[in-house]
Design a protein around this motif. Structure first.
Motif, PDB file in Angstrom:
ATOM      1  N   THR A 111      10.423 -13.756  -9.032  1.00  0.00           N
ATOM      2  CA  THR A 111      10.263 -12.404  -9.571  1.00  0.00           C
ATOM      3  C   THR A 111       8.864 -11.872  -9.300  1.00  0.00           C
ATOM      4  OG1 THR A 111      11.673 -13.177 -11.368  1.00  0.00           O
ATOM      5  CG2 THR A 111      10.824 -10.967 -11.559  1.00  0.00           C
ATOM      6  N   GLY A 112       7.866 -12.755  -9.438  1.00  0.00           N
ATOM      7  CA  GLY A 112       6.498 -12.352  -9.108  1.00  0.00           C
ATOM      8  C   GLY A 112       6.415 -11.884  -7.673  1.00  0.00           C
ATOM      9  N   SER A 113       7.076 -12.593  -6.805  1.00  0.00           N
ATOM     10  CA  SER A 113       7.069 -12.254  -5.387  1.00  0.00           C
ATOM     11  C   SER A 113       7.743 -10.901  -5.142  1.00  0.00           C
ATOM     12  CB  SER A 113       7.776 -13.366  -4.604  1.00  0.00           C
ATOM     13  OG  SER A 113       7.973 -13.010  -3.269  1.00  0.00           O
ATOM     14  N   ILE A 114       8.911 -10.700  -5.711  1.00  0.00           N
ATOM     15  CA  ILE A 114       9.666  -9.473  -5.432  1.00  0.00           C
ATOM     16  C   ILE A 114       9.010  -8.261  -6.094  1.00  0.00           C
ATOM     17  CG2 ILE A 114      11.354  -9.453  -7.346  1.00  0.00           C
ATOM     18  CD1 ILE A 114      12.593  -9.008  -3.862  1.00  0.00           C
ATOM     19  N   ILE A 115       8.460  -8.464  -7.282  1.00  0.00           N
ATOM     20  CA  ILE A 115       7.888  -7.314  -7.985  1.00  0.00           C
ATOM     21  C   ILE A 115       6.613  -6.840  -7.280  1.00  0.00           C
ATOM     22  CG2 ILE A 115       6.271  -8.020  -9.836  1.00  0.00           C
ATOM     23  CD1 ILE A 115       8.411  -6.688 -11.755  1.00  0.00           C
ATOM     24  N   THR A 116       5.871  -7.779  -6.727  1.00  0.00           N
ATOM     25  CA  THR A 116       4.673  -7.372  -5.976  1.00  0.00           C
ATOM     26  C   THR A 116       5.084  -6.654  -4.688  1.00  0.00           C
ATOM     27  OG1 THR A 116       4.561  -9.604  -5.046  1.00  0.00           O
ATOM     28  CG2 THR A 116       3.111  -9.126  -6.910  1.00  0.00           C
ATOM     29  N   ASP A 117       6.223  -7.038  -4.117  1.00  0.00           N
ATOM     30  CA  ASP A 117       6.768  -6.322  -2.958  1.00  0.00           C
ATOM     31  C   ASP A 117       7.158  -4.897  -3.345  1.00  0.00           C
ATOM     32  OD1 ASP A 117       6.487  -8.324  -1.169  1.00  0.00           O
ATOM     33  OD2 ASP A 117       8.626  -8.841  -0.996  1.00  0.00           O
ATOM     34  N   LEU A 118       7.843  -4.779  -4.462  1.00  0.00           N
ATOM     35  CA  LEU A 118       8.347  -3.466  -4.904  1.00  0.00           C
ATOM     36  C   LEU A 118       7.207  -2.494  -5.186  1.00  0.00           C
ATOM     37  CD1 LEU A 118      11.212  -4.505  -7.379  1.00  0.00           C
ATOM     38  CD2 LEU A 118      11.486  -3.541  -5.098  1.00  0.00           C
ATOM     39  N   VAL A 119       6.082  -3.032  -5.643  1.00  0.00           N
ATOM     40  CA  VAL A 119       4.954  -2.200  -6.071  1.00  0.00           C
ATOM     41  C   VAL A 119       4.130  -1.683  -4.897  1.00  0.00           C
ATOM     42  CG1 VAL A 119       2.690  -2.433  -7.166  1.00  0.00           C
ATOM     43  CG2 VAL A 119       4.735  -3.148  -8.381  1.00  0.00           C
ATOM     44  N   ALA A 120       4.129  -2.425  -3.828  1.00  0.00           N
ATOM     45  CA  ALA A 120       3.225  -2.127  -2.707  1.00  0.00           C
ATOM     46  C   ALA A 120       3.329  -0.655  -2.285  1.00  0.00           C
ATOM     47  CB  ALA A 120       3.556  -3.030  -1.530  1.00  0.00           C
ATOM     48  N   GLY A 121       2.191   0.010  -2.232  1.00  0.00           N
ATOM     49  CA  GLY A 121       2.146   1.389  -1.740  1.00  0.00           C
ATOM     50  C   GLY A 121       2.496   2.444  -2.777  1.00  0.00           C
ATOM     51  N   LYS A 122       2.907   1.999  -3.972  1.00  0.00           N
ATOM     52  CA  LYS A 122       3.277   2.970  -5.003  1.00  0.00           C
ATOM     53  C   LYS A 122       2.048   3.403  -5.810  1.00  0.00           C
ATOM     54  CE  LYS A 122       8.107   2.516  -5.574  1.00  0.00           C
ATOM     55  NZ  LYS A 122       8.561   1.418  -4.706  1.00  0.00           N
ATOM     56  N   THR A 123       2.135   4.570  -6.439  1.00  0.00           N
ATOM     57  CA  THR A 123       1.063   4.962  -7.355  1.00  0.00           C
ATOM     58  C   THR A 123       1.252   4.192  -8.654  1.00  0.00           C
ATOM     59  OG1 THR A 123       2.319   6.701  -8.429  1.00  0.00           O
ATOM     60  CG2 THR A 123       1.099   7.323  -6.440  1.00  0.00           C
ATOM     61  N   VAL A 124       0.210   4.178  -9.469  1.00  0.00           N
ATOM     62  CA  VAL A 124       0.318   3.433 -10.727  1.00  0.00           C
ATOM     63  C   VAL A 124       1.431   3.999 -11.613  1.00  0.00           C
ATOM     64  CG1 VAL A 124      -1.956   2.381 -10.851  1.00  0.00           C
ATOM     65  CG2 VAL A 124      -1.671   4.732 -11.617  1.00  0.00           C
ATOM     66  N   GLU A 125       1.582   5.316 -11.589  1.00  0.00           N
ATOM     67  CA  GLU A 125       2.632   5.914 -12.429  1.00  0.00           C
ATOM     68  C   GLU A 125       4.027   5.516 -11.951  1.00  0.00           C
ATOM     69  OE1 GLU A 125       1.839  10.074 -12.851  1.00  0.00           O
ATOM     70  OE2 GLU A 125       0.527   9.679 -14.577  1.00  0.00           O
ATOM     71  N   GLU A 126       4.183   5.452 -10.649  1.00  0.00           N
ATOM     72  CA  GLU A 126       5.470   4.988 -10.099  1.00  0.00           C
ATOM     73  C   GLU A 126       5.703   3.515 -10.458  1.00  0.00           C
ATOM     74  OE1 GLU A 126       5.650   7.875  -6.125  1.00  0.00           O
ATOM     75  OE2 GLU A 126       4.643   5.940  -6.035  1.00  0.00           O
ATOM     76  N   ALA A 127       4.634   2.745 -10.405  1.00  0.00           N
ATOM     77  CA  ALA A 127       4.745   1.311 -10.698  1.00  0.00           C
ATOM     78  C   ALA A 127       5.199   1.074 -12.143  1.00  0.00           C
ATOM     79  CB  ALA A 127       3.420   0.610 -10.440  1.00  0.00           C
ATOM     80  N   LEU A 128       4.776   1.955 -13.042  1.00  0.00           N
ATOM     81  CA  LEU A 128       5.160   1.828 -14.458  1.00  0.00           C
ATOM     82  C   LEU A 128       6.665   1.892 -14.632  1.00  0.00           C
ATOM     83  CD1 LEU A 128       2.977   3.819 -17.014  1.00  0.00           C
ATOM     84  CD2 LEU A 128       3.443   1.376 -16.923  1.00  0.00           C
TER      85      LEU A 128
END
Lengths: 391, 211
Positions: B69-86
């Protein structure tokens, strides 16, 4: 590698093919119920085999055959011993003594008995898992009716001083039960020199089938059965006999009597080599429980610093190596081992405990592959770990 | 070898993405505790102008699904703004992994919690929080439950080493029941400052040791 290297033999063992061969005819060819032996020749034949099985187990334990009663396994035998004695002899007192590193079958039975008004006293174990017989002596009062101490621990392999405890109990006329599920068929046992009144054993821990076991009840000792029914096994265990299982158990017992010494020496050799290589190749690895030479020969229980055992076991499984974390019975639980907690291992470390238990079908040639796999996986998990700060 | 895990989980577990630490991160948070068995540390680097996450790394002391999950969530976050990441939830992570066994859900929650904590701290730090409510005791205690007491392995609220909390004129005073020279005292203090230091109406956090 396509071969599965199964290193979780304290959890269960593969059934010996010779045992299966012995069992097979009693499924379809001779399926009879031994209870009708007086009128049926088929039943008589099955009965003879069942009695042979009883004799084989009696020989393995130094008991008489009429002191052996068949059950569904270790858990049932433990339940029968503890509840059977407690409910039969509650007029003599209500105190029971045990240790905190017992198997759940004992601990949960004691919990149930506590609900019925029995008082359970636990003797401490030291950092290696040993109980001091002197402490048992101190805990005994006039109200003590039963002492239950396991022969060897299923997680750390510590062998308890059963003979001394048995002597203390016998001198005081207190019933003594031992859960010998991990030792029967592995190391020599003699119920007479152990001074035990009740002993639990399970077939699948020594190359017999699952779902069958036995309890030794010393002649003259009365237990209250907790299953009501047709009165088989002299009323101690009602229910049609699991004939195939019992015959398998008997054969496993016979093979153990003949081969125990050789098996134990092979198993020990492999275990020692494995431990030696692990220590040499992987830094910060520690042994849990007793010294390597004063525990069961098949058992290795180690702490690998900085990592959790769950991903380690998953990764080992990916490479065809099957090992254990704690006891298999508690593997579904996310709580750390009660055994390692009782001997004072810290929570952080308990999560990194790996149990490797060798069996007679393991090949010593695989040791290098196992240690190499372990080393690589531990390295990559340590790279990932916020707790690992290097050697 | 069949396991209860999907192929993707095993793939991410065996070769996790974005593993490691970031030097001088904008935020570093740790979620979970060794006592409950799972722990995950997350590092974030954020572009100060666009608020896009430029780098994310993690370390895990957890089970196979926690690592995946750590691996996939860091993938999902890449390039997103902090608000999108939330907005990324544990469900998104679990779905991206092709599902997780029910008993392993808490592991994926932990990685998502770490991400949300990290982003919240960043937003507090940068004054990006829109709803500016005055900091109350509740908020302080809620945030302190994310700080682990290494001596017991549970959070410092549960382990009862918080002796006193006071909020006065924009200063939070916290009294911790540890010796000043306890081997973990500095660590506990650092984590408290990280969790509370960036609330919009708080000028300072003072941690004292009282044992």
């Amino acid at each position: 590698m396509n071969t599965i290297i199964y290193l979780d033999n304290a959890s269960t063992t593969p059934t010996d093919k010779r045992v299966i061969k012995k069992m097979l005819p009693f499924f379809s060819e001779n399926f009879a119920n031994p209870a009708t032996k007086w009128t049926s020749s088929l039943s008589k034949l099955v009965d003879e085999e069942v009695e042979q099985a009883r004799l084989n187990i009696a020989k393995l334990l130094g008991a008489d055959p009429d002191e052996i009663f068949f059950t569904s396994g270790g858990t049932e035998s433990d339940n029968t011993a503890l509840k059977g004695i407690a409910f039969k002899h509650h007029d003599r007192g209500n105190e029971i003594i045990s240790i905190p590193i017992e198997h759940e079958a004992v601990l949960k039975s004691l919990e149930t008995l506590e609900g019925f008004g029995f008082k359970i006293k636990f003797a401490r174990v030291d950092s290696k898992g040993f109980v001091d017989p002197e402490e048992i002596k101190r805990l005994i009062t006039k109200k003590t009716i039963l002492v239950s101490i396991m022969h060897a621990n299923n997680e750390i392999g510590t062998i308890e001083p059963i003979e001394e405890i048995g002597k203390i109990c016998r001198e005081r006329d207190i019933y003594f039960h031992t859960d010998a599920v991990q030792t029967v068929g592995h190391i020599p046992i003699n119920v007479k020199s152990f001074n035990v009144d009740l002993l639990s054993l399970s077939a699948h821990k020594f190359y017999g089938p699952k779902g069958v076991g036995a309890i030794y009840v010393r002649k003259g000792v009365k237990v209250k059965p907790f299953m009501d029914g047709g009165g088989q096994e002299k009323g101690i265990r009602s229910g049609t006999l699991n004939t195939t299982g019992i015959i398998g158990l008997g054969e496993a017992a016979r093979l153990a009597s003949e081969e125990m010494e050789q098996t134990e020496s092979d198993v020990k050799k492999m275990r020692d080599l494995l431990w030696d290589k692990i220590q040499k190749q992987i830094p910060k690895v520690y042994l849990n429980g007793a010294e390597i030479d004063s525990r069961l020969s098949n058992n290795l229980n180690i702490i690998i610093k900085g990592i959790r055992n769950e991903p380690l076991l998953v990764a080992l499984n990916e490479r065809g190596v099957i090992a254990g974390g704690g006891s298999a019975c508690a593997a579904g639980s996310k709580y750390p081992s009660h055994v390692l907690k009782s001997i004072g291992v810290k929570d952080n470390d308990i999560f990194g405990a790996l149990r490797i238990t060798i069996g007679k079908f393991n090949k010593i040639e695989y040791v290098d592959y196992v240690v190499q796999s372990l080393n690589e996986i531990v390295n990559s998990l340590r790279d990932l770990s916020p707790f690992w700060e290097g050697e | 070898m069949p396991t209860p895990y999907t192929k993707l989980v095993i793939e991410h577990f065996k070769n996790p993405h974005n593993v490691g630490e970031i030097e001088n991160p904008d935020v570093k948070v740790t979620e979970g505790s060794p006592a409950c068995g799972d722990m995950l540390t997350l590092y974030l680097k954020v572009d100060p102008v666009t608020h896009k996450i430029t780098d994310i790394k993690f370390k895990s002391f957890g089970c196979a699904s926690n690592i995946a999950t750590g691996s996939i969530i860091t993938d999902l976050v890449a390039g997103k703004t902090v608000e999108e990441a939330l907005k990324i939830t544990w469900k998104d992570a679990a779905e991206a992994l092709g599902g997780l066994p029910p008993v392993k859900i808490h592991c994926s929650v932990l990685a998502a919690d770490a991400l949300h904590s990290a982003v919240e701290i960043y937003m507090e730090k940068e004054g990006l929080v829109k709803e500016k409510n005055p900091t109350k005791m509740e908020t302080v205690f809620q945030k302190l439950t994310h700080v682990i007491d290494p001596n017991t392995g549970v959070d410092i609220v549960k382990s009862k080493i918080i002796k006193g909390v006071k909020i006065e004129n924009g200063i939070i005073f916290i009294e911790v029941d540890l010796k000043e020279n306890d081997q973990f005292a500095a660590n506990v203090k650092e984590e408290i400052l990280e969790r509370l230091g960036y609330l919009w109406d708080i000028k300072e956090v003072k941690v004292s040791f009282s044992k």
